[in-house]
Design an enzyme around this catalytic site. Structure first.
Site, mmCIF file in Angstrom:
data_model
loop_
_atom_site.group_PDB
_atom_site.id
_atom_site.type_symbol
_atom_site.label_atom_id
_atom_site.label_comp_id
_atom_site.label_asym_id
_atom_site.label_seq_id
_atom_site.Cartn_x
_atom_site.Cartn_y
_atom_site.Cartn_z
ATOM 1 N N GLY A 1 -8.416 4.387 -4.395
ATOM 2 C CA GLY A 1 -7.922 3.329 -3.520
ATOM 3 C C GLY A 1 -6.458 3.053 -3.814
ATOM 4 N N GLY B 1 -3.516 2.299 -5.565
ATOM 5 C CA GLY B 1 -3.328 2.276 -7.011
ATOM 6 C C GLY B 1 -2.629 1.058 -7.559
ATOM 7 N N ARG C 1 7.166 7.348 -7.093
ATOM 8 C CA ARG C 1 6.064 6.371 -7.185
ATOM 9 C C ARG C 1 4.928 6.965 -8.025
ATOM 10 N NH1 ARG C 1 0.295 6.257 -5.730
ATOM 11 N NH2 ARG C 1 -0.232 4.115 -5.251
ATOM 12 N N VAL C 2 4.435 6.178 -8.941
ATOM 13 C CA VAL C 2 3.294 6.583 -9.754
ATOM 14 C C VAL C 2 2.170 5.592 -9.482
ATOM 15 C CG1 VAL C 2 2.438 6.790 -12.115
ATOM 16 C CG2 VAL C 2 4.686 7.697 -11.529
ATOM 17 N N GLY C 3 0.989 6.098 -9.207
ATOM 18 C CA GLY C 3 -0.150 5.230 -8.933
ATOM 19 C C GLY C 3 -0.936 4.925 -10.195
ATOM 20 N N ASP C 4 -2.172 4.524 -9.991
ATOM 21 C CA ASP C 4 -3.040 4.159 -11.119
ATOM 22 C C ASP C 4 -3.627 5.376 -11.828
ATOM 23 O OD1 ASP C 4 -4.429 4.619 -8.637
ATOM 24 O OD2 ASP C 4 -6.268 3.983 -9.636
ATOM 25 N N THR D 1 -8.516 9.862 -4.594
ATOM 26 C CA THR D 1 -8.424 10.479 -5.907
ATOM 27 C C THR D 1 -9.786 10.991 -6.317
ATOM 28 O OG1 THR D 1 -6.731 8.899 -6.504
ATOM 29 C CG2 THR D 1 -8.032 9.818 -8.319
#
Ligand code: ASP
Length: 320
Positions: free
Chosen positions: A231, A233, A207-210, A179
């Site tokens: 990294g 998430g 899917r949703v990351g950080d 990211t």
């Protein structure tokens, strides 16, 4: 640094932080921009133009990350990003200013600059976060145009992945993840941040990351400091990593110590579940002190201040 084998035993030891280069030693002059990974260099240069001319840090970070978002060769951000396992490029981004105003989009398809849409969510809606079709609808209403984000190269990589269909996020494999998180302080000492990604390659659709989650992939408190992450998430969401780092700074820690402290906490809670994944933190305090730290070797960040634009290796906690 600790060996992975012995890290749980070694968590009780003092001195891990003391073994890494102290990035806090010399407060830097304003303005300042930092961002994750080596592609941050070109992004910082674009942000720097805004900062140097006396512009707003929020405009600087938005202009900065627009560079990797539009670059098809960067396969972990924006256009050219690797798709999910269904072959769909879904983007996550958020933005936050010095006064807790923030906006976010998640699982956004077909729009090259999710960060600009996140900024519009912040500026033009009563909400903080829009996802999926709702985010796309809003972007189109705001005049953004639809783009096919899946490049032939990314499509080919996806088809190759389908042959085995194994989801194994790898530390520092820049084709799989990475990211861009960017933090900037402008000439009026306004501190703002942004974070944008195509997320983990081959993730489940939806899917949703950080990266679009305020407090996880990005957090800014204009009176204290800011932090951003890269990294895997899921680890940043669990630990509210960016918020935790900023709160550690609020309690008096310098950014470097705050990053190390939160990493230590993650390792203590997660142990072997996290020890083979990459977790990367980048933080600044309001005085311009910088901290960077990763769980495993390999995290780099770009720093630009006083006309200097360079990539540095972050210290890390575990030997592989
Ligand atoms: N944090 C991003 C995510 O989990 C990916 C990365 O930075 O490597 O979506």
């Amino acid at each position: 640094m600790l060996s992975r084998k012995n890290f749980l035993r070694a968590l009780g030891l003092v001195g891990v932080a003391g073994m890494v280069k102290d990035l806090d030693a010399s407060p830097r002059r304003k303005p300042l921009v930092v961002s994750t990974w080596d592609f941050g260099l070109a992004a910082n240069a674009a942000a720097w133009k805004v900062l140097q001319s006396g512009g707003y840090a929020l405009d600087a970070v938005e202009a900065g990350v627009a560079i990797p978002e539009a670059d098809p060769k960067i396969t972990s951000v924006g256009y050219g990003g690797y798709p999910d396992r269904d072959g769909r490029v879904t983007l996550d981004s958020c933005i936050m200013d010095e006064a807790w105003n923030c906006g976010s989009v998640a699982c956004l398809e077909h729009i090259m600059h999710p960060s600009a849409v996140a900024r519009r969510v912040m500026d033009k809606t009563p909400h903080v976060m829009l996802v999926g079709d709702g985010a796309l609808k809003f972007a189109l209403e705001q005049g953004f145009s639809k783009t096919d984000l899946l490049t032939p190269e990314a499509e080919q990589a996806w088809k190759q992945w389908l042959e085995k269909s194994e989801y194994k996020p790898e530390p520092n494999w820049e084709l799989n993840h990475d990211t861009i998180g960017m933090l900037a302080i402008d000439q009026q000492q306004r501190l703002c941040g942004i974070c944008t990604t195509s997320g983990q390659a081959w993730k489940m659709h939806g899917r949703v990351g950080d990266s679009p989650v305020i407090g996880a992939g990005l957090y800014v408190d204009g009176e204290v400091g800011a932090a951003t992450c890269s990294g895997l998430g899921e680890e940043m969401i669990r630990s509210a990593a960016s918020h935790s780092i900023v709160e550690a700074m609020r309690s008096g820690m310098k950014p470097q110590k705050a990053c190390e402290d939160v990493m230590k906490r993650i390792l203590k809670k997660r142990g072997n579940k996290v020890s083979k994944t990459q977790v990367c933190f980048l933080a600044v305090d309001i005085h311009g002190n910088v901290g960077a730290y990763s769980l495993l070797k390999g995290f780099e960040y770009a720093i630009t201040h006083d006309g200097r634009n360079e990539v540095l290796q972050a210290p890390y906690m575990l030997n592989e």
